[in-house]
Scaffold this motif. Structure first.
Motif, short mmCIF file in Angstrom:
data_model
loop_
_atom_site.label_atom_id
_atom_site.label_comp_id
_atom_site.label_asym_id
_atom_site.label_seq_id
_atom_site.Cartn_x
_atom_site.Cartn_y
_atom_site.Cartn_z
N ALA A 75 0.85 -1.20 0.00
CA ALA A 75 0.00 0.00 0.00
C ALA A 75 0.88 1.24 0.00
O ALA A 75 1.99 1.23 0.54
CB ALA A 75 -0.90 0.01 1.22
N ARG A 76 0.36 2.29 -0.61
CA ARG A 76 1.03 3.58 -0.61
C ARG A 76 0.01 4.65 -0.26
O ARG A 76 -1.12 4.63 -0.77
CB ARG A 76 1.64 3.91 -1.97
N LEU A 88 -2.77 13.96 3.65
CA LEU A 88 -2.92 12.66 2.98
C LEU A 88 -3.78 12.86 1.73
O LEU A 88 -4.97 13.12 1.81
CB LEU A 88 -3.56 11.65 3.93
N LEU A 89 -3.15 12.73 0.57
CA LEU A 89 -3.77 13.08 -0.70
C LEU A 89 -4.44 11.91 -1.41
O LEU A 89 -5.49 12.07 -2.03
CB LEU A 89 -2.72 13.68 -1.65
N HIS A 90 -3.80 10.74 -1.36
CA HIS A 90 -4.29 9.61 -2.17
C HIS A 90 -3.74 8.30 -1.59
O HIS A 90 -2.60 8.26 -1.15
CB HIS A 90 -3.82 9.77 -3.62
N GLY A 91 -4.55 7.26 -1.60
CA GLY A 91 -4.11 5.95 -1.15
C GLY A 91 -4.37 4.91 -2.21
O GLY A 91 -5.34 5.01 -2.96
N LEU A 92 -3.49 3.91 -2.26
CA LEU A 92 -3.65 2.85 -3.27
C LEU A 92 -2.95 1.58 -2.84
O LEU A 92 -2.03 1.61 -2.02
CB LEU A 92 -3.10 3.30 -4.61
N ILE A 93 -3.39 0.48 -3.41
CA ILE A 93 -2.70 -0.80 -3.31
C ILE A 93 -1.98 -0.97 -4.64
O ILE A 93 -2.61 -0.98 -5.69
CB ILE A 93 -3.68 -1.98 -3.08
N LYS A 94 -0.66 -1.08 -4.57
CA LYS A 94 0.13 -1.18 -5.80
C LYS A 94 -0.02 -2.57 -6.41
O LYS A 94 -0.03 -3.56 -5.71
CB LYS A 94 1.60 -0.90 -5.51
N PRO A 100 1.88 4.01 -10.38
CA PRO A 100 1.16 4.37 -11.60
C PRO A 100 1.06 5.89 -11.79
O PRO A 100 0.80 6.63 -10.84
CB PRO A 100 -0.22 3.76 -11.41
N LYS A 101 1.28 6.33 -13.02
CA LYS A 101 1.26 7.76 -13.35
C LYS A 101 -0.09 8.39 -13.00
O LYS A 101 -0.15 9.51 -12.49
CB LYS A 101 1.57 7.96 -14.84
N VAL A 102 -1.18 7.67 -13.23
CA VAL A 102 -2.51 8.21 -12.94
C VAL A 102 -2.66 8.53 -11.46
O VAL A 102 -3.26 9.54 -11.09
CB VAL A 102 -3.63 7.25 -13.44
N ASP A 103 -2.09 7.70 -10.60
CA ASP A 103 -2.17 7.93 -9.15
C ASP A 103 -1.30 9.12 -8.75
O ASP A 103 -1.71 9.95 -7.94
CB ASP A 103 -1.75 6.67 -8.39
N LEU A 104 -0.11 9.21 -9.32
CA LEU A 104 0.78 10.33 -9.03
C LEU A 104 0.17 11.64 -9.53
O LEU A 104 0.21 12.66 -8.83
CB LEU A 104 2.15 10.08 -9.66
N ASP A 105 -0.43 11.61 -10.71
CA ASP A 105 -1.08 12.82 -11.26
C ASP A 105 -2.24 13.26 -10.37
O ASP A 105 -2.43 14.46 -10.15
CB ASP A 105 -1.57 12.57 -12.68
N LEU A 106 -3.02 12.31 -9.86
CA LEU A 106 -4.13 12.64 -8.98
C LEU A 106 -3.62 13.30 -7.70
O LEU A 106 -4.17 14.31 -7.23
CB LEU A 106 -4.95 11.39 -8.66
N ALA A 107 -2.55 12.76 -7.13
CA ALA A 107 -1.97 13.35 -5.92
C ALA A 107 -1.46 14.76 -6.21
O ALA A 107 -1.66 15.67 -5.40
CB ALA A 107 -0.84 12.47 -5.39
#
Length: 117
Positions: A75-76, A88-94, A100-107
């Motif tokens: 998890a990140r 805390l901007l965004h959470g995900l299970i890698k 992933p670029k989409v997750d980094l862009d969202l953050a």
């Protein structure tokens, strides 16, 4: 005012709609996963600055809290630092090795919203 015992108190990013995406994401996880992620966030709150393996910069003012979960899952929680807080901007299970670029862009988009006020 930040809790003086914590070097970098965590707060949830709140969208203009009032939603708190990271809080909602955490609530969807299993209790043990929430516990592990919470302990890692707490490590950053009390120990900032913290490096690997718990925390790492991913560039442009975005950091990640790195959590190893059961069953070889990772998890990140992506965050920025604003006004003395860990937002805390965004959470995900890698699912793969690279963030992933989409997750980094969202953050990054959410970080911009925080900075704009």
């Amino acid at each position: 005012m930040p809790d003086q015992r914590k070097r970098l108190p965590a707060v949830f990013f709140r969208a203009a709609t009032g939603r708190e995406p990271v809080r909602e994401w955490l609530r969807e996880l299993e209790k043990e996963d929430r516990r592990v992620i919470g302990v890692d966030i707490k490590t950053v709150e009390f120990g900032w600055p913290v490096g690997m393996p718990v925390c790492k910069s991913v560039g442009k003012g975005i950091w990640e809290v790195r959590s190893n979960l059961a069953r070889n899952r990772i998890a990140r929680v992506l965050f920025c630092i604003y006004d003395g807080y860990m937002v805390l901007l965004h959470g995900l299970i890698k699912k793969s090795g690279k963030l992933p670029k989409v997750d980094l862009d969202l953050a990054r988009e959410r970080k911009s919203q925080v900075e704009e006020g």
